[in-house]
Design a protein around this motif. Structure first.
Motif, PDB file in Angstrom:
ATOM      1  N   GLU A  48     101.642 100.541  51.739  1.00  0.00           N
ATOM      2  CA  GLU A  48     101.324  99.442  52.788  1.00  0.00           C
ATOM      3  C   GLU A  48      99.821  99.175  52.451  1.00  0.00           C
ATOM      4  OE1 GLU A  48     104.074  98.864  56.416  1.00  0.00           O
ATOM      5  OE2 GLU A  48     104.304 101.271  56.104  1.00  0.00           O
ATOM      6  N   PRO A  49      99.388  98.902  51.448  1.00  0.00           N
ATOM      7  CA  PRO A  49      97.993  98.767  51.407  1.00  0.00           C
ATOM      8  C   PRO A  49      97.304  97.775  52.380  1.00  0.00           C
ATOM      9  CG  PRO A  49      98.989  97.862  49.625  1.00  0.00           C
ATOM     10  CD  PRO A  49      99.912  98.615  50.182  1.00  0.00           C
ATOM     11  N   ASP A  50      95.973  98.130  52.724  1.00  0.00           N
ATOM     12  CA  ASP A  50      95.294  97.119  53.373  1.00  0.00           C
ATOM     13  C   ASP A  50      94.669  96.071  52.354  1.00  0.00           C
ATOM     14  OD1 ASP A  50      95.035  98.372  56.005  1.00  0.00           O
ATOM     15  OD2 ASP A  50      94.104 100.201  54.670  1.00  0.00           O
ATOM     16  N   VAL A  51      94.248  96.468  51.224  1.00  0.00           N
ATOM     17  CA  VAL A  51      93.944  95.622  50.092  1.00  0.00           C
ATOM     18  C   VAL A  51      94.796  95.479  48.932  1.00  0.00           C
ATOM     19  CG1 VAL A  51      91.864  95.021  48.698  1.00  0.00           C
ATOM     20  CG2 VAL A  51      91.530  95.575  51.232  1.00  0.00           C
ATOM     21  N   VAL A  52      95.119  94.743  48.109  1.00  0.00           N
ATOM     22  CA  VAL A  52      95.691  94.606  46.975  1.00  0.00           C
ATOM     23  C   VAL A  52      95.158  93.877  46.024  1.00  0.00           C
ATOM     24  CG1 VAL A  52      97.575  93.831  45.457  1.00  0.00           C
ATOM     25  CG2 VAL A  52      98.016  94.669  47.868  1.00  0.00           C
ATOM     26  N   LYS A  53      94.437  94.663  44.873  1.00  0.00           N
ATOM     27  CA  LYS A  53      93.574  94.118  43.885  1.00  0.00           C
ATOM     28  C   LYS A  53      94.299  93.964  42.535  1.00  0.00           C
ATOM     29  CE  LYS A  53      89.606  95.678  43.276  1.00  0.00           C
ATOM     30  NZ  LYS A  53      88.214  96.620  43.021  1.00  0.00           N
ATOM     31  N   LEU A  54      94.683  92.716  42.137  1.00  0.00           N
ATOM     32  CA  LEU A  54      95.370  92.333  41.012  1.00  0.00           C
ATOM     33  C   LEU A  54      94.754  92.722  39.477  1.00  0.00           C
ATOM     34  CD1 LEU A  54      96.967  89.113  42.483  1.00  0.00           C
ATOM     35  CD2 LEU A  54      98.046  91.262  42.307  1.00  0.00           C
ATOM     36  N   ASP A  55      95.436  92.946  38.712  1.00  0.00           N
ATOM     37  CA  ASP A  55      94.974  93.114  37.294  1.00  0.00           C
ATOM     38  C   ASP A  55      94.500  91.933  36.787  1.00  0.00           C
ATOM     39  OD1 ASP A  55      94.860  94.741  34.712  1.00  0.00           O
ATOM     40  OD2 ASP A  55      96.205  93.492  34.041  1.00  0.00           O
ATOM     41  N   ARG A  56      93.582  91.899  35.900  1.00  0.00           N
ATOM     42  CA  ARG A  56      93.075  90.770  35.391  1.00  0.00           C
ATOM     43  C   ARG A  56      93.909  89.727  34.725  1.00  0.00           C
ATOM     44  NH1 ARG A  56      89.077  93.408  30.993  1.00  0.00           N
ATOM     45  NH2 ARG A  56      89.408  95.128  32.302  1.00  0.00           N
ATOM     46  N   TYR A  57      94.967  90.300  34.253  1.00  0.00           N
ATOM     47  CA  TYR A  57      96.181  89.541  33.581  1.00  0.00           C
ATOM     48  C   TYR A  57      96.212  88.209  34.615  1.00  0.00           C
ATOM     49  CZ  TYR A  57     100.809  87.662  32.844  1.00  0.00           C
ATOM     50  OH  TYR A  57     101.903  86.702  32.693  1.00  0.00           O
ATOM     51  N   PHE A  58      96.668  88.520  35.805  1.00  0.00           N
ATOM     52  CA  PHE A  58      96.898  87.519  36.730  1.00  0.00           C
ATOM     53  C   PHE A  58      95.930  86.338  37.235  1.00  0.00           C
ATOM     54  CE2 PHE A  58      99.767  90.939  38.254  1.00  0.00           C
ATOM     55  CZ  PHE A  58     101.160  90.305  38.124  1.00  0.00           C
ATOM     56  N   MET A  59      94.725  86.817  36.836  1.00  0.00           N
ATOM     57  CA  MET A  59      93.543  85.921  37.071  1.00  0.00           C
ATOM     58  C   MET A  59      93.324  85.118  35.759  1.00  0.00           C
ATOM     59  SD  MET A  59      92.649  86.540  40.189  1.00  0.00           S
ATOM     60  CE  MET A  59      94.466  86.902  40.421  1.00  0.00           C
ATOM     61  N   ARG A  60      93.710  85.636  34.624  1.00  0.00           N
ATOM     62  CA  ARG A  60      93.506  84.867  33.353  1.00  0.00           C
ATOM     63  C   ARG A  60      94.289  83.699  33.316  1.00  0.00           C
ATOM     64  NH1 ARG A  60      94.854  88.557  29.765  1.00  0.00           N
ATOM     65  NH2 ARG A  60      93.023  89.628  29.964  1.00  0.00           N
ATOM     66  N   ASP A  61      93.783  82.442  33.480  1.00  0.00           N
ATOM     67  CA  ASP A  61      94.537  81.194  33.294  1.00  0.00           C
ATOM     68  C   ASP A  61      94.977  80.702  34.496  1.00  0.00           C
ATOM     69  OD1 ASP A  61      93.661  80.612  30.618  1.00  0.00           O
ATOM     70  OD2 ASP A  61      95.052  81.720  29.901  1.00  0.00           O
ATOM     71  N   LEU A  62      95.114  81.455  35.852  1.00  0.00           N
ATOM     72  CA  LEU A  62      95.530  81.337  36.926  1.00  0.00           C
ATOM     73  C   LEU A  62      95.690  79.758  37.250  1.00  0.00           C
ATOM     74  CD1 LEU A  62      97.266  82.545  39.171  1.00  0.00           C
ATOM     75  CD2 LEU A  62      95.143  82.822  40.242  1.00  0.00           C
ATOM     76  N   ALA A  63      94.624  78.905  37.174  1.00  0.00           N
ATOM     77  CA  ALA A  63      94.703  77.681  37.569  1.00  0.00           C
ATOM     78  C   ALA A  63      95.487  76.900  36.664  1.00  0.00           C
ATOM     79  CB  ALA A  63      93.281  77.090  37.258  1.00  0.00           C
ATOM     80  N   VAL A  64      95.904  76.967  35.713  1.00  0.00           N
ATOM     81  CA  VAL A  64      97.077  76.480  34.767  1.00  0.00           C
ATOM     82  C   VAL A  64      98.362  77.060  34.723  1.00  0.00           C
ATOM     83  CG1 VAL A  64      95.168  75.169  33.589  1.00  0.00           C
ATOM     84  CG2 VAL A  64      96.024  77.342  32.450  1.00  0.00           C
ATOM     85  N   SER A  65      98.449  78.077  35.226  1.00  0.00           N
ATOM     86  CA  SER A  65      99.854  78.836  35.167  1.00  0.00           C
ATOM     87  C   SER A  65     100.611  78.832  36.391  1.00  0.00           C
ATOM     88  CB  SER A  65      99.834  80.322  34.795  1.00  0.00           C
ATOM     89  OG  SER A  65     101.004  80.919  34.901  1.00  0.00           O
ATOM     90  N   HIS A  66     101.561  77.605  36.305  1.00  0.00           N
ATOM     91  CA  HIS A  66     102.265  77.532  37.617  1.00  0.00           C
ATOM     92  C   HIS A  66     103.274  78.904  37.840  1.00  0.00           C
ATOM     93  CE1 HIS A  66     101.489  73.478  37.660  1.00  0.00           C
ATOM     94  NE2 HIS A  66     101.775  73.224  36.326  1.00  0.00           N
ATOM     95  N   LYS A  67     103.633  79.669  36.756  1.00  0.00           N
ATOM     96  CA  LYS A  67     104.578  80.660  36.991  1.00  0.00           C
ATOM     97  C   LYS A  67     103.654  81.746  37.782  1.00  0.00           C
ATOM     98  CE  LYS A  67     105.780  81.713  32.934  1.00  0.00           C
ATOM     99  NZ  LYS A  67     106.582  82.178  31.659  1.00  0.00           N
ATOM    100  N   LYS A  68     102.557  82.057  37.286  1.00  0.00           N
ATOM    101  CA  LYS A  68     101.556  82.912  37.922  1.00  0.00           C
ATOM    102  C   LYS A  68     101.336  82.685  39.327  1.00  0.00           C
ATOM    103  CE  LYS A  68      99.274  84.907  33.863  1.00  0.00           C
ATOM    104  NZ  LYS A  68      97.860  85.016  33.195  1.00  0.00           N
ATOM    105  N   ARG A  69     100.838  81.439  39.612  1.00  0.00           N
ATOM    106  CA  ARG A  69     100.594  81.142  40.988  1.00  0.00           C
ATOM    107  C   ARG A  69     102.080  81.200  41.823  1.00  0.00           C
ATOM    108  NH1 ARG A  69      98.313  76.507  38.583  1.00  0.00           N
ATOM    109  NH2 ARG A  69      99.579  75.200  39.750  1.00  0.00           N
ATOM    110  N   ARG A  70     103.111  80.692  41.553  1.00  0.00           N
ATOM    111  CA  ARG A  70     104.281  80.867  42.022  1.00  0.00           C
ATOM    112  C   ARG A  70     104.379  82.305  42.584  1.00  0.00           C
ATOM    113  NH1 ARG A  70     107.098  77.778  39.151  1.00  0.00           N
ATOM    114  NH2 ARG A  70     108.055  79.437  37.862  1.00  0.00           N
ATOM    115  N   TYR A  71     104.591  83.100  41.534  1.00  0.00           N
ATOM    116  CA  TYR A  71     104.930  84.603  41.920  1.00  0.00           C
ATOM    117  C   TYR A  71     103.846  85.207  42.811  1.00  0.00           C
ATOM    118  CZ  TYR A  71     105.367  89.518  40.875  1.00  0.00           C
ATOM    119  OH  TYR A  71     105.598  90.685  41.206  1.00  0.00           O
ATOM    120  N   LEU A  72     102.454  84.782  42.602  1.00  0.00           N
ATOM    121  CA  LEU A  72     101.730  85.409  43.356  1.00  0.00           C
ATOM    122  C   LEU A  72     101.844  84.867  44.921  1.00  0.00           C
ATOM    123  CD1 LEU A  72      98.443  85.691  41.188  1.00  0.00           C
ATOM    124  CD2 LEU A  72      99.778  87.548  41.937  1.00  0.00           C
ATOM    125  N   LYS A  73     102.091  83.503  45.070  1.00  0.00           N
ATOM    126  CA  LYS A  73     102.413  82.987  46.541  1.00  0.00           C
ATOM    127  C   LYS A  73     103.562  83.724  47.186  1.00  0.00           C
ATOM    128  CE  LYS A  73     102.558  78.615  48.723  1.00  0.00           C
ATOM    129  NZ  LYS A  73     102.562  77.049  48.519  1.00  0.00           N
TER     130      LYS A  73
END
Length: 118
Positions: A90-115
Motif C-alpha cells: 500500500e505505497p504512498d507513491v507509485v513510480k511507473l517504469d519508463r515503458y508506461f511513459m513512452r508514447d503515453l500521449a498516443v497510446s490509448h491502451k496505456k492510458r486506459r490501463y493506467l487510469k
C-alpha cells in the motif's frame, strides 16, 4: 500524505538491503545524526530486484510505516510481482517504469490501463 514540499529525502532502496538485519538500526542512526523525521523521508523500494524474501520485506515495511516513513514503489511494471507489491505494501507513491511513459500521449491502451489501475 505529505506534499513533496514537506519531504526532505527520497531514498532508493533495494529489497535485499531492507531485509538486512542492520537496516532498521541504521535508519534510526540516520534519523539521529541528520536530525530528520521519518515522516519527511520516502523510501523507494526498487522493483527491478527480485524480492526473494517477500514476507520478510512485508514485515520490514510495516515496521518502517510504524516508525513514520513513507513508502514508494519504484519502476512499477519492470520487475516481478509488482501488482502484489502494490496490494501488500500500500505505497504512498507509485513510480511507473519508463515503458508506461513512452508514447503515453498516443497510446490509448496505456492510458486506459493506467487510469483503471492507478
Amino acid at each position: 500524505m505529505k506534499t513533496f514540499h514537506e519531504v526532505n529525502l527520497l531514498l532508493n532502496v533495494y529489497p535485499s538491503t531492507m531485509v538486512h538485519p542492520e537496516f532498521l538500526p541504521t535508519m534510526r542512526q540516520i534519523e539521529e545524526i541528520v536530525q530528520i523525521k521519518p515522516e519527511n523521508v520516502v523510501l523507494e523500494i526498487n522493483e527491478s530486484e527480485k524480492k526473494e524474501q517477500f514476507y520478510m520485506l512485508q514485515t520490514v515495511v510495516k515496521q518502517l510505516r510504524q516508525m513514520g516513513y513513507l513508502i514508494a514503489l519504484d519502476d512499477i511494471g519492470k520487475g516481478d510481482a509488482t501488482l502484489q507489491s502494490i496490494i501488500e505494501f500500500e505505497p504512498d507513491v507509485v513510480k511507473l517504469d519508463r515503458y508506461f511513459m513512452r508514447d503515453l500521449a498516443v497510446s490509448h491502451k496505456k492510458r486506459r490501463y493506467l487510469k483503471k489501475n492507478y
